[in-house]
Design an enzyme around this catalytic site. Structure first.
Site, PDB file in Angstrom:
ATOM      1  CB  CYS A 119     -22.664  -0.839  16.427  1.00 34.63           C
ATOM      2  SG  CYS A 119     -24.158   0.169  16.433  1.00 34.63           S
ATOM      3  CD  GLU A 165     -23.056   1.078  20.297  1.00 33.79           C
ATOM      4  OE1 GLU A 165     -22.817   0.672  19.140  1.00 33.79           O
ATOM      5  OE2 GLU A 165     -23.883   1.979  20.549  1.00 33.79           O
TER       6      GLU A 165
END
Length: 479
Positions: free
Chosen positions: A259, A222
């Protein structure tokens, strides 16, 4: 103990783990969860010293970490992730006689996990990647993030002790520190997959190493996401102030170090001035809880914000503080969609902190064109009224986002069965989720058995179904 020794012992543990029942494997996850809970006070105390996160945030994150271990233990016991599928011999099969063929998922092997800077519990030592790898039947070697080494080492020792007391194979979990150790782990031939949460530059460098090995391995990274939000004119007319307050709350949550923080907000040009004024008003009185995670992240945020501030066509909505301020004052910028082409940096630059860009669009055609320029994202959000037709908008967002939200905000990722936390590159490097029960599938591969006697088959594929699994047999689902 060297990195090579830890990985070798993890591989030895992998060979032994396959001989243990699903119930035993589930017990190991529960043992880790219980140990974290028992040591909560000590872990949170060290976490406060090792990070700039407040006590309440660390406690909440530890609760999430314990919960996801417990949830995945339940998944292990149910065994549906094995995807046991049986096709019996059929002489009348449509394309000719069919052999007896049966398939199930098996674990990949040793998994290397890199801890995240912004989640020292939930995405670190015993976090989602580790828990889902264990659930799949894989041992883990964890690279502790440099931003919270003391906490990482304490958590690792608590987990190792708990696993040993629960009878788990020695080497099922170990931890390493340091950049070079992390690189060695990625390149080690006995490591069969990598889980990573971090930045685009660091993640891409490791991804390239993982895929250029003599035996390339999956790299579940990620890397970055800006998380666009689209507001329609009807939605703004109906609840503009509420939207502005929700945006500011989500953007500044955790000092913007999530995020899924909304980094781009698209608003109709007709209400752009109202939106800017409402956001400015909502920002008044916002107090950020302490400093950013560490100096490196604070510096990276200042650099990204400075870069956005000096782009042509971008103006400030709010006044900026000193680039050395920590915590920084929330910053909001403004741009017009009509001036943004495919390579517009404002559409590709993540500001990992309390900052975002408001982008005005003239019509749906202009909006869809600019959305088409966005790279892969973790989330995409739409604020619209129920009677509005947003089909084309959602289709566009679905092409580049892993999770779509309506009339909400993307921060706050729950751990559940249907959750998907991933998206096209650079949100993630491979299709899959790092959150929720579906995360287990990343660390599995399928094996088919053809024309074996029942006694020679693994228990999940035997006709009498000794594990009581839900299986697909000759096309029909049965338990």
């Amino acid at each position: 103990m060297s990195v090579d020794t830890k990985i070798t012992k993890a591989h030895e543990a992998f060979l032994v783990m396959q001989n243990h029942s699903l119930d035993e494997r589930a017990g190991w996850l529960e043992a880790a969860a219980n140990a974290l809970e028992v040591n909560r006070e000590r872990l949170v105390e060290v976490g406060q010293k090792d990070t700039n996160l407040p006590e309440a945030r660390l406690n909440g994150e530890l609760t999430r970490t314990v919960f996801q271990l417990q949830l995945l233990a339940q998944e292990v016991r149910q065994g549906e992730f094995l995807d046991a599928t049986i096709d019996h011999h059929d002489p009348d099969w449509g394309m000719g006689p069919r052999p007896d063929i049966r398939r199930l998922n098996v674990p990949l092997g040793v998994v290397g996990v890199f801890g995240a800077s912004n989640f020292p519990f939930a995405f670190s030592v015993a976090g989602g990647d580790t828990a889902s790898a264990w659930a799949a039947g894989c041992p883990v070697v964890h690279k502790i993030h440099g931003g919270h080494v003391e906490l990482g080492e304490l958590t690792a020792q608590i987990v190792i002790d708990a696993l040993q007391e629960a009878g788990a194979p020695h080497g099922m979990f170990s931890a390493i520190t340091g950049r070079e150790a992390g690189i060695e782990m990625v390149e080690h031939p006995k490591v069969k997959a990598i889980g990573f949460t971090g930045s685009v530059p660091g993640g891409r460098a490791l991804f390239d190493r993982a895929t250029s090995r003599p035996e390339p391995i999956p790299f579940y990274g990620e890397l970055g996401s800006i998380n666009p939000v689209v507001v329609t004119e009807q939605a703004w007319d109906s609840r503009g102030d509420e939207i502005a307050e929700g945006f500011v709350s989500s953007m500044t949550m955790g000092i913007g170090q999530f995020c899924t923080k909304p980094g781009l907000v698209f608003v109709p040009s007709a209400i752009a001035d109202q939106a800017r004024n409402a956001i400015t008003h909502a920002l008044q009185g916002v107090e950020l809880p302490g400093k950013m995670l560490n100096d490196r992240i604070a510096e990276g945020f200042a650099e990204a914000r400075h870069h956005i501030d000096h782009l042509d066509g971008v103006t400030r909505i709010t006044e900026m503080d000193s680039e050395s301020s920590d915590p920084p004052a929330p910053s909001v910028f403004y741009a017009q969609a009509g001036e943004l082409g495919p390579d517009a940096e404002v559409l590709h630059t993540e500001m990992f902190g309390p900052a975002a860009v408001v982008i005005s669009y003239e019509n749906s055609e202009e909006l869809l064109r600019v959305l088409g320029h966005l790279p892969g994202q973790l989330t995409g959000t739409v604020h619209a009224e129920h009677e509005e037709n947003i089909e084309h908008l959602m289709t566009s967002l679905a092409q580049r986002c892993g999770r779509l939200l309506k009339n909400g905000w993307p921060t706050g990722v729950t751990v559940t069965y249907a959750q998907h936390h991933g998206g096209p590159y650079p949100a993630t490097t491979a299709l899959g989720t790092s959150v929720g029960t579906a995360a287990v599938s990343r660390f599995l591969r399928a094996v088919a058995y053809q024309d074996f006697t029942d006694a020679d088959l693994p228990a999940p594929l035997q006709d009498d179904n000794p594990l009581g699994l839900r299986r697909r047999v000759d096309g029909d689902w049965k338990r």
